[in-house]
Design an enzyme around this catalytic site. Structure first.
Site, PDB file in Angstrom:
ATOM      1  N   ASP A 291       0.831  -1.207   0.000  1.00  0.00           N
ATOM      2  CA  ASP A 291       0.000   0.000   0.000  1.00  0.00           C
ATOM      3  C   ASP A 291       0.868   1.261   0.000  1.00  0.00           C
ATOM      4  OD1 ASP A 291       0.846  -0.727   2.549  1.00  0.00           O
ATOM      5  OD2 ASP A 291      -1.106  -0.493   3.498  1.00  0.00           O
TER       6      ASP A 291
HETATM    7  C1  LIG Z   1       8.364  16.192  13.956  1.00  0.00           C
HETATM    8  C2  LIG Z   1       8.146  14.918  13.219  1.00  0.00           C
HETATM    9  C3  LIG Z   1       7.091  14.101  13.838  1.00  0.00           C
HETATM   10  C4  LIG Z   1       6.992  12.760  13.177  1.00  0.00           C
HETATM   11  C5  LIG Z   1       6.141  11.892  13.982  1.00  0.00           C
HETATM   12  C6  LIG Z   1       6.048  10.540  13.349  1.00  0.00           C
HETATM   13  C7  LIG Z   1       5.441   9.645  14.332  1.00  0.00           C
HETATM   14  C8  LIG Z   1       4.699   8.543  13.672  1.00  0.00           C
HETATM   15  C9  LIG Z   1       3.693   8.088  14.625  1.00  0.00           C
HETATM   16  C10 LIG Z   1       2.671   7.354  14.336  1.00  0.00           C
HETATM   17  C11 LIG Z   1       2.452   6.759  13.014  1.00  0.00           C
HETATM   18  C12 LIG Z   1       0.989   6.666  12.843  1.00  0.00           C
HETATM   19  C13 LIG Z   1       0.650   5.642  11.869  1.00  0.00           C
HETATM   20  C14 LIG Z   1       0.122   6.147  10.621  1.00  0.00           C
HETATM   21  C15 LIG Z   1      -0.654   5.121   9.880  1.00  0.00           C
HETATM   22  C16 LIG Z   1       0.138   4.117   9.169  1.00  0.00           C
HETATM   23  C17 LIG Z   1      -0.726   2.956   8.851  1.00  0.00           C
HETATM   24  C18 LIG Z   1       0.101   1.726   8.614  1.00  0.00           C
HETATM   25  O1  LIG Z   1       0.850   1.321   9.444  1.00  0.00           O
HETATM   26  N1  LIG Z   1      -0.062   1.134   7.423  1.00  0.00           N
HETATM   27  C19 LIG Z   1       0.659  -0.047   7.019  1.00  0.00           C
HETATM   28  C20 LIG Z   1      -0.326  -1.184   6.771  1.00  0.00           C
HETATM   29  O2  LIG Z   1      -1.356  -0.816   5.940  1.00  0.00           O
HETATM   30  C21 LIG Z   1       1.403   0.322   5.755  1.00  0.00           C
HETATM   31  O3  LIG Z   1       1.931  -0.787   5.126  1.00  0.00           O
HETATM   32  C22 LIG Z   1       2.407   1.373   6.160  1.00  0.00           C
HETATM   33  C23 LIG Z   1       3.515   1.699   5.668  1.00  0.00           C
HETATM   34  C24 LIG Z   1       4.369   2.857   6.095  1.00  0.00           C
HETATM   35  C25 LIG Z   1       3.607   4.062   6.608  1.00  0.00           C
HETATM   36  C26 LIG Z   1       4.494   5.193   6.993  1.00  0.00           C
HETATM   37  C27 LIG Z   1       3.720   6.209   7.753  1.00  0.00           C
HETATM   38  C28 LIG Z   1       4.493   7.424   8.088  1.00  0.00           C
HETATM   39  C29 LIG Z   1       3.645   8.294   8.953  1.00  0.00           C
HETATM   40  C30 LIG Z   1       4.259   9.589   9.201  1.00  0.00           C
HETATM   41  C31 LIG Z   1       3.336  10.503   9.919  1.00  0.00           C
HETATM   42  C32 LIG Z   1       3.954  11.844   9.940  1.00  0.00           C
HETATM   43  C33 LIG Z   1       3.106  12.885  10.498  1.00  0.00           C
HETATM   44  C34 LIG Z   1       3.726  14.211  10.161  1.00  0.00           C
HETATM   45  C35 LIG Z   1       3.904  15.106  11.247  1.00  0.00           C
HETATM   46  C36 LIG Z   1       4.705  16.320  10.969  1.00  0.00           C
HETATM   47  O1  LIG Z   2      -3.178 -14.028   2.409  1.00  0.00           O
HETATM   48  C1  LIG Z   2      -3.939 -13.074   2.288  1.00  0.00           C
HETATM   49  C2  LIG Z   2      -4.162 -12.137   3.313  1.00  0.00           C
HETATM   50  C3  LIG Z   2      -5.053 -11.127   3.119  1.00  0.00           C
HETATM   51  N1  LIG Z   2      -5.705 -10.996   1.946  1.00  0.00           N
HETATM   52  C4  LIG Z   2      -6.688  -9.925   1.768  1.00  0.00           C
HETATM   53  O2  LIG Z   2      -6.081  -8.680   2.111  1.00  0.00           O
HETATM   54  C5  LIG Z   2      -7.018  -7.849   2.741  1.00  0.00           C
HETATM   55  C6  LIG Z   2      -6.468  -7.327   4.071  1.00  0.00           C
HETATM   56  O3  LIG Z   2      -6.208  -8.405   4.904  1.00  0.00           O
HETATM   57  P1  LIG Z   2      -6.253  -8.305   6.497  1.00  0.00           P
HETATM   58  O4  LIG Z   2      -7.579  -7.823   6.875  1.00  0.00           O
HETATM   59  O5  LIG Z   2      -5.763  -9.589   7.030  1.00  0.00           O
HETATM   60  O6  LIG Z   2      -5.104  -7.289   6.843  1.00  0.00           O
HETATM   61  P2  LIG Z   2      -5.057  -5.731   7.167  1.00  0.00           P
HETATM   62  O7  LIG Z   2      -6.370  -5.105   7.245  1.00  0.00           O
HETATM   63  O8  LIG Z   2      -4.179  -5.554   8.313  1.00  0.00           O
HETATM   64  O9  LIG Z   2      -4.358  -5.266   5.818  1.00  0.00           O
HETATM   65  C7  LIG Z   2      -3.744  -4.034   5.649  1.00  0.00           C
HETATM   66  O10 LIG Z   2      -2.420  -4.070   6.098  1.00  0.00           O
HETATM   67  C8  LIG Z   2      -1.427  -4.593   5.297  1.00  0.00           C
HETATM   68  C9  LIG Z   2      -1.454  -3.988   3.941  1.00  0.00           C
HETATM   69  O11 LIG Z   2      -0.462  -4.559   3.150  1.00  0.00           O
HETATM   70  C10 LIG Z   2      -2.799  -4.161   3.339  1.00  0.00           C
HETATM   71  O12 LIG Z   2      -2.883  -3.560   2.070  1.00  0.00           O
HETATM   72  C11 LIG Z   2      -3.831  -3.580   4.188  1.00  0.00           C
HETATM   73  O13 LIG Z   2      -5.058  -3.873   3.607  1.00  0.00           O
HETATM   74  C12 LIG Z   2      -8.316  -8.646   2.904  1.00  0.00           C
HETATM   75  O14 LIG Z   2      -9.229  -8.274   1.928  1.00  0.00           O
HETATM   76  C13 LIG Z   2      -7.870 -10.074   2.717  1.00  0.00           C
HETATM   77  O15 LIG Z   2      -8.872 -10.905   2.179  1.00  0.00           O
HETATM   78  C14 LIG Z   2      -5.491 -11.882   0.898  1.00  0.00           C
HETATM   79  O16 LIG Z   2      -6.080 -11.752  -0.168  1.00  0.00           O
HETATM   80  N2  LIG Z   2      -4.605 -12.888   1.101  1.00  0.00           N
END
Ligand SMILES: CCCCCCCC/C=C\CCCCCCCC(=O)N[C@@H](CO)[C@H](O)/C=C/CCCCCCCCCCCCC
Ligand SMILES: O=c1ccn([C@@H]2O[C@H](COP(=O)(O)OP(=O)(O)O[C@H]3OC[C@@H](O)[C@H](O)[C@H]3O)[C@@H](O)[C@H]2O)c(=O)[nH]1
Length: 405
Positions: free
Chosen positions: A241
């Site tokens: 993502d």
């Molecule tokens: C002065 C600088 C402050 C920086 C603070 C950064 C602290 C980060 C704290 C919390 C992160 C919150 C999470 C955000 C949602 C991410 C959702 C997530 O984990 N998604 C994964 C699964 O779907 C996905 O694979 C994520 C990949 C990487 C995401 C990187 C997120 C970076 C977030 C940075 C936020 C910065 C805010 C800006 C403030 C100035």
């Molecule tokens: O083996 C798998 C696992 C998951 N999936 C699909 O992927 C989607 C998300 O799966 P889950 O609900 O387990 O996971 P999450 O909600 O945590 O996923 C999230 O976090 C990881 C990211 O890479 C995903 O894009 C995001 O959707 C579902 O629609 C599920 O059916 C697959 O198709 N195959």
């Protein structure tokens, strides 16, 4: 002053500035959230709206799945197709998809069963969700495609809302993760988490144009993803993502939040599943955007409160205990305001339940972050993965293909 004192003084100033920045982030999230989530775009001539291919990756059945999927057959949107991608040919989710297709014969919907490997071809990568979606993606007939996870429930105007946000310079429109109102304390914990800690960073990152992705509900322009190598190119990443959103940004397009939140409505809620998921996401973030590893721990309410209690005592001789209590109270109140804004209506729990849930989340989150650091192996639906810096992933153990949550 001794050199060591200069260093301590400088460090305290940096930490104090970070503390002020955090306060501003909180306020910005509230202001932006209020504006963004209450802003309704008015629909243009219906015929002008582009067709959308909706890719639904499905693994396993849960008690809410039928209702969640049925919502997709009732969109107020002129042109769309639903592409159910079902990983395992023995999965009973096939029956749910088939019964909906029979119930709504006028809706253009198809089923693709089995990931690429099952059809005799090599998988496109390690990411099982990408492997599952790839055949639906290749069959998608419209220029816009939506990846929509199985647990998402949409309103009848959600697709319209997302499409209206996809203007000329926009390459990706996403929904901010949130949850449906469901009974049970764990679902309240989830709501509090997504509406406070997670929502705050998500809103501000998106406001500032920082890539902060969650792949659960995302609308893409197919031509951009094709230019980046197609969906298959992202099969080597587990945080696909984030990488997809980065590919869009790298090509000069913007990533935008739409005005409706992604309503997760999984029928199973348990504390272990909730926490395991947050640990998995933390590991994804740490491996993908290394800076979050350093910033995330100190941007927690309790950790920051403890650090700042000592910093403000050193800098201003403030009482650490009084500072800590006021800090927690202000954070709590700002979080309550933010959650109410994201909820856009009455909360399904009392203020007392919010207090208990908030305290539990704030205490457990630093522990989850530590657990994420302790074990770098990522477990997703019983399969285990290891991510190298930069996001390239290898699978370290394979599970039988018919694993559900
Ligand atoms: C002065 C600088 C402050 C920086 C603070 C950064 C602290 C980060 C704290 C919390 C992160 C919150 C999470 C955000 C949602 C991410 C959702 C997530 O984990 N998604 C994964 C699964 O779907 C996905 O694979 C994520 C990949 C990487 C995401 C990187 C997120 C970076 C977030 C940075 C936020 C910065 C805010 C800006 C403030 C100035
Ligand atoms: O083996 C798998 C696992 C998951 N999936 C699909 O992927 C989607 C998300 O799966 P889950 O609900 O387990 O996971 P999450 O909600 O945590 O996923 C999230 O976090 C990881 C990211 O890479 C995903 O894009 C995001 O959707 C579902 O629609 C599920 O059916 C697959 O198709 N195959």
């Amino acid at each position: 002053m001794e050199p060591a004192e200069y260093v301590i003084f400088g460090l305290c100033i940096v930490l104090f500035v970070g503390f002020i920045v955090n306060l501003l982030i909180h306020i910005l999230a509230i202001v932006y959230g209020k504006w963004k989530l209450s802003r309704k775009l008015s629909p243009p001539v219906v015929e002008d709206l582009p067709g959308i291919s909706i890719i639904k990756p499905l693994v396993g059945v849960d008690p809410n799945l039928f209702d969640n999927l049925e919502a997709y057959f009732n969109f107020k949107y002129p042109q769309y197709e639903i592409l159910f991608c079902i990983q395992d040919e023995l999965d009973s989710v096939i029956m749910i998809a088939q019964s909906l297709i029979l119930k709504y014969p006028k809706v253009d919907a198809k089923i693709f069963i089995g990931d690429t490997e099952l059809k005799g071809k090599k998988n496109v990568g390690v990411n099982p969700k990408i492997n599952n979606m790839i055949r639906g993606y290749e069959a998608a007939k419209y220029d816009l495609f939506l990846i929509s996870d199985s647990s998402i429930k949409m309103k009848e105007d959600t697709l319209m809302d997302m499409a209206l946000h996809m203007t000329e310079k926009i390459g990706l429109v996403q929904q901010m993760p949130f949850v449906c109102d469901r009974p049970g304390f764990v679902s309240h914990l989830e709501k509090i988490f997504f509406g406070t800690h997670h929502g705050k960073m998500y809103l501000v990152a998106n406001f500032l144009g920082i890539n902060c992705a969650s792949g659960m509900s995302t609308l893409f322009r197919k031509e951009i993803i094709e230019e980046a190598g197609g969906l298959a190119h992202f099969g080597k990443y587990l945080a696909e993502d984030y990488m997809l959103a980065q590919a869009v940004l790298d090509r000069g397009y913007k990533v935008l939040l739409c005005s409706q939140t992604a309503l997760q409505n999984s029928g199973y809620t348990s504390l272990t599943t909730f926490h395991d998921r947050l640990i998995r996401w933390t590991k994804l973030r740490n491996a993908t955007v290394v800076t979050t590893m350093f910033f995330e721990p100190i941007y927690q309410c309790i950790v920051q409160g403890l650090i700042m209690a000592f910093v403000t005592e050193y800098l201003f001789s403030w009482s650490p205990l009084v500072f800590f209590m006021v800090h927690v109270l202000i954070w709590f109140l700002l979080d309550y305001i933010l959650l109410s804004i994201i909820q856009q209506g009455p909360l399904p729990f009392s203020k007392f339940e919010f207090l208990v849930g908030w305290i539990l989340n704030e205490i457990s989150y630093p522990i989850l972050v530590c657990r994420a650091h302790w074990d770098p192996i990522i477990t997703w639906r019983s399969r285990k993965y290891k991510i190298r810096w930069g996001g390239i992933t290898t699978e370290v153990t394979s599970a039988p293909p018919s694993q559900s949550k």
